[in-house]
Structure formats: C-alpha cells, structure tokens
Design a protein around this motif. Structure first.
Motif, PDB file in Angstrom:
ATOM      1  N   PHE A 199      -6.135   5.070   7.169  1.00  0.00           N
ATOM      2  CA  PHE A 199      -6.503   6.867   6.510  1.00  0.00           C
ATOM      3  C   PHE A 199      -5.412   7.449   7.422  1.00  0.00           C
ATOM      4  O   PHE A 199      -5.377   7.650   8.563  1.00  0.00           O
ATOM      5  CB  PHE A 199      -7.731   7.755   6.845  1.00  0.00           C
ATOM      6  CG  PHE A 199      -8.223   8.462   6.721  1.00  0.00           C
ATOM      7  CD1 PHE A 199      -8.514   9.394   5.040  1.00  0.00           C
ATOM      8  CD2 PHE A 199      -8.294   9.239   7.241  1.00  0.00           C
ATOM      9  CE1 PHE A 199      -8.633  10.478   5.245  1.00  0.00           C
ATOM     10  CE2 PHE A 199      -8.658  10.944   7.027  1.00  0.00           C
ATOM     11  CZ  PHE A 199      -8.717  11.575   5.975  1.00  0.00           C
ATOM     12  N   SER A 200      -4.620   8.333   6.569  1.00  0.00           N
ATOM     13  CA  SER A 200      -3.702   9.481   7.669  1.00  0.00           C
ATOM     14  C   SER A 200      -4.377  10.749   6.529  1.00  0.00           C
ATOM     15  O   SER A 200      -4.215  11.210   5.445  1.00  0.00           O
ATOM     16  CB  SER A 200      -3.123   9.098   7.164  1.00  0.00           C
ATOM     17  OG  SER A 200      -2.304   8.922   5.677  1.00  0.00           O
ATOM     18  N   PRO A 242       0.629  -1.003   0.021  1.00  0.00           N
ATOM     19  CA  PRO A 242      -0.256  -0.016  -0.303  1.00  0.00           C
ATOM     20  C   PRO A 242       1.085   1.325   0.382  1.00  0.00           C
ATOM     21  O   PRO A 242       1.859   1.502   0.461  1.00  0.00           O
ATOM     22  CB  PRO A 242      -0.451   0.098   0.910  1.00  0.00           C
ATOM     23  CG  PRO A 242      -0.784  -1.559   1.455  1.00  0.00           C
ATOM     24  CD  PRO A 242       0.773  -1.702   0.945  1.00  0.00           C
ATOM     25  N   LEU A 243       0.635   2.293  -0.365  1.00  0.00           N
ATOM     26  CA  LEU A 243       0.982   3.417  -0.716  1.00  0.00           C
ATOM     27  C   LEU A 243       1.998   3.025  -1.473  1.00  0.00           C
ATOM     28  O   LEU A 243       3.264   4.426  -1.258  1.00  0.00           O
ATOM     29  CB  LEU A 243       0.856   4.523   0.727  1.00  0.00           C
ATOM     30  CG  LEU A 243      -0.090   4.564   1.664  1.00  0.00           C
ATOM     31  CD1 LEU A 243       0.227   4.587   2.523  1.00  0.00           C
ATOM     32  CD2 LEU A 243      -1.246   4.790   1.037  1.00  0.00           C
ATOM     33  N   ALA A 282      -3.523  13.890   2.356  1.00  0.00           N
ATOM     34  CA  ALA A 282      -4.649  12.567   2.997  1.00  0.00           C
ATOM     35  C   ALA A 282      -3.989  11.549   1.961  1.00  0.00           C
ATOM     36  O   ALA A 282      -4.191  11.502   0.942  1.00  0.00           O
ATOM     37  CB  ALA A 282      -5.719  13.257   2.623  1.00  0.00           C
ATOM     38  N   THR A 283      -4.266  10.341   2.905  1.00  0.00           N
ATOM     39  CA  THR A 283      -3.787   9.506   1.755  1.00  0.00           C
ATOM     40  C   THR A 283      -4.791   7.512   2.540  1.00  0.00           C
ATOM     41  O   THR A 283      -5.587   8.421   3.760  1.00  0.00           O
ATOM     42  CB  THR A 283      -2.289   8.491   2.215  1.00  0.00           C
ATOM     43  OG1 THR A 283      -2.342   8.657   3.531  1.00  0.00           O
ATOM     44  CG2 THR A 283      -1.619   9.609   1.960  1.00  0.00           C
ATOM     45  N   MET A 311      -4.049   5.396  -2.656  1.00  0.00           N
ATOM     46  CA  MET A 311      -4.449   6.090  -3.182  1.00  0.00           C
ATOM     47  C   MET A 311      -3.877   8.034  -1.940  1.00  0.00           C
ATOM     48  O   MET A 311      -4.360   7.497  -0.950  1.00  0.00           O
ATOM     49  CB  MET A 311      -6.295   6.792  -3.335  1.00  0.00           C
ATOM     50  CG  MET A 311      -7.450   6.587  -4.113  1.00  0.00           C
ATOM     51  SD  MET A 311      -8.566   6.927  -4.569  1.00  0.00           S
ATOM     52  CE  MET A 311      -9.543   6.362  -2.843  1.00  0.00           C
ATOM     53  N   GLY A 312      -3.312   8.328  -2.927  1.00  0.00           N
ATOM     54  CA  GLY A 312      -3.104   9.460  -2.062  1.00  0.00           C
ATOM     55  C   GLY A 312      -3.087  11.086  -2.505  1.00  0.00           C
ATOM     56  O   GLY A 312      -3.204  10.845  -4.384  1.00  0.00           O
ATOM     57  N   TYR A 313      -3.642  12.156  -1.859  1.00  0.00           N
ATOM     58  CA  TYR A 313      -3.427  13.473  -2.324  1.00  0.00           C
ATOM     59  C   TYR A 313      -2.376  14.300  -1.330  1.00  0.00           C
ATOM     60  O   TYR A 313      -2.263  14.428  -0.647  1.00  0.00           O
ATOM     61  CB  TYR A 313      -5.093  13.623  -2.195  1.00  0.00           C
ATOM     62  CG  TYR A 313      -5.353  15.412  -2.936  1.00  0.00           C
ATOM     63  CD1 TYR A 313      -5.651  15.614  -4.307  1.00  0.00           C
ATOM     64  CD2 TYR A 313      -5.906  15.957  -2.079  1.00  0.00           C
ATOM     65  CE1 TYR A 313      -5.855  16.534  -4.668  1.00  0.00           C
ATOM     66  CE2 TYR A 313      -6.012  17.352  -2.473  1.00  0.00           C
ATOM     67  CZ  TYR A 313      -5.485  17.614  -3.914  1.00  0.00           C
ATOM     68  OH  TYR A 313      -6.499  19.339  -4.009  1.00  0.00           O
ATOM     69  N   THR A 314      -1.925  15.048  -2.474  1.00  0.00           N
ATOM     70  CA  THR A 314      -1.330  16.479  -1.764  1.00  0.00           C
ATOM     71  C   THR A 314      -1.777  17.477  -2.040  1.00  0.00           C
ATOM     72  O   THR A 314      -2.060  17.977  -3.414  1.00  0.00           O
ATOM     73  CB  THR A 314       0.003  16.170  -1.558  1.00  0.00           C
ATOM     74  OG1 THR A 314       0.859  14.761  -0.641  1.00  0.00           O
ATOM     75  CG2 THR A 314       0.960  17.431  -0.894  1.00  0.00           C
TER      76      THR A 314
END
Length: 804
Positions: free
Chosen positions: A609-610, A156-157, A647-648, A665-668
């Motif tokens: 979740f982070s 993951p990630l 957020a991931t 999934m990740g978003y910055t």
C-alpha cells in the motif's frame, strides 16, 4: 464456455499426473571454459535420504529438467567425471512455489571426491527490495512462453492508456533495458518489447521512487534485465496472426561463451486499426449559441520492421563492456473521413461539409549505445559509463480534401484541396556517468553526471490547389522551417547510510541545467530558454525481515521538461475546426512528491500500500480555447499550481500450484485553486485505474492467462474514460516443448471505446472514439536448436517408481 470445456476435458486426462507436482530446470556449464557439461548427472534426494528419488542427465547445451516432483525439501547434486560434485543443500518445493529455474550451475574441474555444498537462497517470484517491486522472471519455468510485453502487463500498478502507452501508477515511466535508458517513441518501444521473448528476461524492476540518477522522472522507472543466455548457440522463431488483420514474424538467435554473450532479435509486423467516432461541441456567445457535430471513420495501416543486437563482453568478473544496436521503422498509410455540421441556436443546419484526410509516410529510428561497468574489490563500489547515439527521420505527405454541401447533402460545387509535406530529421546523444564509492561499512557515496543533447530540423511545406489553373500555390503563412536544440546537463551527489536493525537512509541532490533554442529561417520568431532545476531527494526505509514487513517514507522533487511535441509551433490543419500547435514559450513543470509505502510479503500472498501528496507547479497542460469562426485552438500552456492526493494498493495470492492471481488499484485526486475553478473553469477531478490478472497452469505444458483493465483520467478541463479491456489466452507446448502454440482472445466481450468530456469558459465538448479491437490471435513459436536429453534405463525406472 469453450475454455470451460477444454479445461474440464484436459483436466480429466491429467488427474493421475496431478499426484506429482514440482518442476526444476537449469543449465550445467564448465566454470573455466563456459562450455556445456553434457551428460552430467543430476540427482534429487529428499532431505536426509541417502538414495535419489529422481534423476536425469544434462543434454545438449547442458540443459536439464526434472518434473513431476512431490512437494517437500530436497537436496540436488550435480556430478560428472573429472569435476567436483556440486550439492545444493535445500530446495523447498511446495504449493505456493513449485517451479524453479536454477540458472547456470558452474562445475569446477577436480579429482577430489569431496562435494562442494552450495547454500541455495530462493528468490520469490515477486519481492520488494530497497523500495523497488521486483518480478523474478528467471525464477519461473513458464517465462519461456511469454513475450516481454506480456510479462510487463502482468506487473502490479502497470496499465496502458488509450494509445497503448505503458503507464506506472498512472504516469509515463522511463523504460530502461539492462539499466540503459531507451530514447524511443512509445510505438517503437512497444515493437521492441513485443519482439523480445520472455525467456530472455531475468527480472523486471518497478521503481516508483527511482534512484537519484532518474530523480527527475515523474513517472518512476521500469528496468528490464535480460539473461545472459545459455552456453552455445540457441534460437527461436515466433509467428503471430490475428483476425483484425495483423501479422508478425520475429526470430531470435543467442550465442554465449565464457566471456562473450550475443543476442540478435529481428522481425517485422503488419497491422491495421479501424475505428470511428463522433463529437458534439456546444458554443456559447454573449447573445447566441450554436453547435458543431462531427462524425468520422478511419482506416490506418502500418508495417514495422525492427532489429536489435546486444553484445556483452566480460574481460573479467570486475570489468564488462556492453553494446546495443537498434533499428525501428514504422511505414504507414492512413485514411480518415469526417463530416462537419454547424447547427444554429434554433437547431437548424446552416453549414455542412465533408473532409478526407490521407496520410502516407514513415518513421525510422537508428540507435546505438555502449556501456562500460567496473566493479571494485568491495562489491559496493561501482563505476558505470553509458553513451548512446540516436538518429531519426520522419517524413509524410498529407492530403486534405474538403467538400462543401447543401443542408440536404447535395454538392455546392465548392471544395478545396490542400497538401502538407513534413520533413523532420533528429539526432540525439547522451553520456551518463555513475560512481558509487563505499566510505566505510555503513556509508556509500553516490555520484554521477549526465549530458543529453537533442537536435531537430523540421520543415513543413503547405500548398493549395488552385482549381481554375490546376496549379499548386505555396502558402508561406501555413509553412515553417525551424531548428530546435535542447541540452540537459546534470550533476548529482548523495549518500546511502545503513543503520542497525535494518534501517536505511538514502539522500541526495541533483542539479540540472536545461537550454532550449528555436531558430526559424525568417529569424522573426527565434526563441530561447535556459533554466536550472534543483532536485533533492531523501528516503527512510525500515525492514522487519522475520515478519516479512517493510515501510518507507520519501520526498523527491521532479521536473518534467517540455518535449518537441509540446514545443513544436507547426499548426496541424487536419481538422479545420480544431487547430493544434505547440508552444515555444513553455516552462518546465516542477513537483514536490511525498510518499509513504507499506509492504507485507508472506509466502502465498503479498500486499503493498502507498499514499502520497504532490504539489505541482507550472503544470504543462493541453488547453482548448474557443476562437472566432466557431473554431477551437488546442495548444500546451503552463497553468497554475495543482495539489494531488494519491493512493495505490496491489497484492497477489497463490491459491494452489495451478492458480495465481494479482490485482492492483490506484486513485489520484487533482485539486485546483479557487481562482482557476471560477475564472478558467478548471475542474477538480479524480483519476483511477484498476487491473486483475490471473495465471492458471493446468500442467507444465498447458497454461491459461488473462487480465482485465480499466482507466479513467481527469485533467484541468474534463475527463477521459476508457472501456474495460479484456485478454484471455491459452498456451500449450508440444514436441518435447520445442513448439509453443498460443490462442489469445482480445476484447471478445466488448470493443474498446474512449469517452472524453471537455469544459471551456464558453463551450462544452463531448466526444467518443471507438476502435475495432475485438481480435482472435494465434501465435506459434519454435525453438530452432533442440536440447536432447539422454536418460538411462535405470534413471527411467527411478522416475516411473515415483509416479506409482
């Protein structure tokens, strides 16, 4: 359609075998000598039953395997004449967990008939521990059919950028192997991971909030933990060939006794990358505008031999000495062809040229590391010393031939030929000390120190061919000779406090001193920089074990030091309209990182979740600026501060014993100041990435795997997008599972493409680079030393009875 037909056909043939589902493997060894206990009896009983329903005996190397096990709770006994019986109290074989690797079962010489009962604590395939995501590769019997690189890509990630570099949450992590850092280039590291068979890996740890020793790593840490291997001598050979023109041959040999473990991996690979690209740059001036159109093709070939030797010697259970030696090489022959068209504001062609860039050279990296680990009587006490020495050399010769043409493409008779020879030698060494001391039952003192020293000597010689005489004329203004030294020294101290009800607090401080020195042979542009970095960190974590929940909040300060690639002042003239060079005046990039994580792990499924906020100062950024002559210069600058909101989420689900899937999934979002947006034309933007992976096990011999990935990366001047990357694979095992054959389809539906848009104060640039990544790859692996199993007629009868 092809795979659907195969699945349907084979699935029909295995309908009857699907009635029995489980798989248990392991090795039985003597606890005192470490030798295999061949012929030991292994029996499985349903919990509460008196008779064995399945049994076998350990073969060569002490290996055993029992498959086709119905779901349920079992006790497993291990017995042999002259040894005490070992009894595992409870192993739960079920739909979401059906394959177990019990590892080494140690039997003790004894004349007693009493059985030693061992409480078996099952490890899930993926778990969260102290803020790290752990993939227990050793818990899966399928790991023997994968490479370490393939296992990493299923995490993951984890994603890869356009150059194939491994990223964790969109940033480049520090890669450790057995808790030792790898000071390698991304390509050398990729070669190493591809050459390490997956069955050598015990687990992979992802640490997005790394321990204090690596608190300065903005991309977190990935730690790959290898197995000790089976007792005796084992080996494996791997052959890979693909339609894109690549091939590799890798062999692995492992030898293990009671105290000594040795692993040797060697191989070589040949590859070819073919692609093309084009770009349009629109230049804006006070009273006019023009454009530059480029089109290029490239054909890059390489040969990469590699060797890795690892030895562990266990003096006793508390003292271990380890050695790792590595040799990586990359020999390449690259050719690129580019055309340049200058267009005026009336869309008229007023300058036309073509340029051929040929590069021939190679890199060689040699490294060795030694580590000593001492464990105290209290298992929490630890002393570890790691020392590493690396040598590298980089030599190449580049030939640039540019021909100027008429607007209709006819030659003008004017051309230029330029040669650049680069000779780079580098050496680095480091020593890392870690000492953890428990002060009482609740508090552990964590301390450590590190010194890292790097030395580079870079010589760039440029010559130009004089057509009238045929002589090569030296160009001192386009050449340089410099030495670069960098030293990093750090001290750290912290505490770990365990509180009631599964609360934990980890806090510490790290102080780094960095010294950089450039010395040029002309002594004109000598430069130096020295600075301190103070890196505090704190984490508060809470676990609710019964509910499978955990949550943490953390703060850490990180530093990104400019490397030799960002500092090197040598000008790259391979593109006369886009000059590239480093900046020796760069300062370190500092960031304050705040994170919150929440995790839920429940048998068949898990989700994590982070969310985070980062305030980044003195950002090290590649900046392109328009200069006279319709050219741009590209160098690294420290730009002003930036705020990042990220957020991931990742999770996985076990649909059945055959099918497992996970997705991440990740978003910055990057936000710059109003001044930067209005004056420097920097642009707020978002980076996002996503991946989906699946594993479908048709039987214990046939496995399907696949993944889909996508990245979109924002920077201060624009955005880069990659197309969707796809991998579809099938793997089957033959000849008592000694032979493994795999077929991998890479980008079979669409080829890889990288799009980039850049906005400057007085220009815009759009470029597209495409690689011919579509590939059908065949792999064959064979276990050189076969583990033979002897099964009695009575045992065969017992097994067949359960299959009726």
């Amino acid at each position: 359609m092809f795979f659907v037909l195969i699945t349907t056909n084979i699935g029909a043939q295995n309908t009857n075998r699907d009635k029995v589902l489980g798989l248990v493997i392991g090795n039985i060894i003597d606890s005192t000598t470490g030798k295999a206990v061949e012929g030991a009896n292994v029996q499985m009983r349903s919990l509460g039953a008196t008779k064995a329903i399945l049994s076998t005996v350990a073969g060569k190397g002490g290996a055993f395997e029992i498959n086709k096990i119905p779901f349920g709770y079992y006790s497993i006994s291990f017995s042999f004449s002259g040894y005490g019986t070992i009894l595992f109290d409870s192993v739960h074989i079920r739909e979401d967990r059906f394959d177990f690797n019990l590892g080494d079962i140690k039997m003790y010489p004894s004349l007693s008939e009493m059985a030693e009962v061992v409480i078996y604590n099952e490890k899930p395939l993926i778990e969260s521990k102290d803020g790290a995501i752990i993939y227990n590769v050793g818990e899966s019997a399928l790991s023997s059919g994968s490479s370490t690189s393939e296992l990493l890509k299923n995490m993951p990630l984890v994603s890869t950028d356009a150059d194939g570099k491994i990223l964790l949450k969109g940033k480049e992590p520090k890669i450790l192997i057995d808790e030792k850092p790898t000071e390698l280039t991304s390509q050398q590291l990729a070669d190493l991971l591809e050459s390490m068979p997956g069955h050598l890996i015990e687990k992979i740890e992802l640490m997005t909030n790394p321990p204090a020793e690596y608190a300065n790593e903005e991309g977190g840490v990935i730690n790959i933990v290898t197995k000790k291997g089976r007792v005796g001598l084992t080996g494996r050979i791997n052959l890979v060939a693909g339609t894109r023109g690549e091939a590799s041959l890798t062999g692995n040999v492992s030898y293990r006794t009671q105290k000594l473990v040795m692993n040797i991996t060697a191989g070589t690979g040949a590859g070819r990358v073919v692609g093309d690209g084009h770009s349009t740059r629109q230049n804006f001036y006070a009273d006019s505008s023009n454009a530059l159109l480029t089109a290029n093709e490239y054909n890059n070939k390489n040969l990469r031999p590699n060797l890795r030797v690892n030895m562990d010697y266990e003096f006793n259970k508390r003292n271990i000495l380890s050695f790792t030696g590595l040799l990586n090489a990359n020999l390449y022959d690259n050719l690129g062809e580019t055309s340049y068209k200058n267009i005026n504001r009336f869309d008229e062609l007023y300058r036309y040229s073509t340029r051929s860039n040929a590069t021939d050279g190679g890199t060689v990296t040699e490294s060795a590391s030694v580590s000593y680990t001492h464990k105290g009587r209290d298992s929490r006490e630890l002393l570890r010393i790691i020392s590493a020495l690396n040598f590298g050399q980089y030599d190449n010769t580049r030939t640039f031939f540019q021909q100027f043409l008429q607007p209709n493409g006819a030659p003008t008779g004017t051309d230029s030929t330029q040669y650049q020879k680069t000779d780079n030698r580098n050496t680095s060494w480091d020593i890392r000390l870690t000492y953890n001391k428990p002060l009482n039952k609740a508090i552990i003192l964590n301390t450590g120190a590190t010194t890292l020293n790097s030395y580079f000597h870079n010589t760039l010689t440029t010559t130009v061919l004089q057509k009238s005489t045929g002589e090569l004329i030296n160009r001192p203004d386009m050449s340089n000779d410099f030495k670069f030294n960098q030293s990093v020294h750090s001290l750290r101290a912290g505490v770990t406090v365990s509180l009631p009800q599964r609360w934990r607090i980890v806090a510490g401080m790290q102080a780094d001193y960095t010294g950089i020195q450039f010395n040029f042979i002309d002594h004109i542009n000598n430069s130096s920089n020295h600075y301190w970095s103070y890196l505090p960190n704190i984490l508060v974590r809470k676990e609710w074990k019964a509910q499978g929940l955990n949550s943490s909040v953390s703060y850490r300060k990180t530093v990104r030091r400019p490397g030799i690639n960002q500092l090197n002042p040598s000008i790259d003239y391979s593109d006369p309209y886009n000059l590239r060079f480093g900046n020796i005046e760069l300062l370190p990039q500092l960031a304050d990182n705040f994170d919150w994580t929440f995790g839920l792990y429940k048998g068949k499924y898990y989700v994590n979740f982070s969310a985070g906020y980062n305030y980044v100062k003195d950002i090290i950024q590649s900046i392109r600026t328009l200069i006279p002559g319709d050219k741009t210069q590209i160098t690294y600058n420290n730009i002003t501060d930036r705020e990042e909101y990220e957020a991931t989420i990742f999770g996985g689900y076990t649909f059945s014993r055959k099918l497992r899937m996970n997705a991440s999934m990740g978003y910055t979002y990057n936000q710059y100041s109003k001044y930067d947006r209005e004056v420097n034309r920097y642009r707020n933007g978002s980076t996002y990435y996503a991946s989906v992976n699946y594993n479908y096990m048709l039987s214990d011999r046939i496995t399907f795997e696949g993944n889909v990935r996508y990245n979109s990366i924002a920077d201060a001047q624009g955005r880069s997008r990659s197309s969707i990357k796809q991998n579809i694979g099938v793997q089957s095992k033959w000849m008592n599972k000694q032979l493994t054959v795999g077929l991998l389809l890479i980008d079979i539906f669409s080829q890889q493409q990288f799009n980039r848009t850049t906005y400057g104060a007085n220009y815009t640039l759009h470029s597209v680079t495409a690689s011919q990544t579509r590939n059908i790859r065949l792999s064959v692996a064979y276990n050189l030393l076969k583990n033979k199993k002897k099964v009695s007629a009575q045992q065969q009868k017992a097994i067949l009875k359960t299959l009726q």
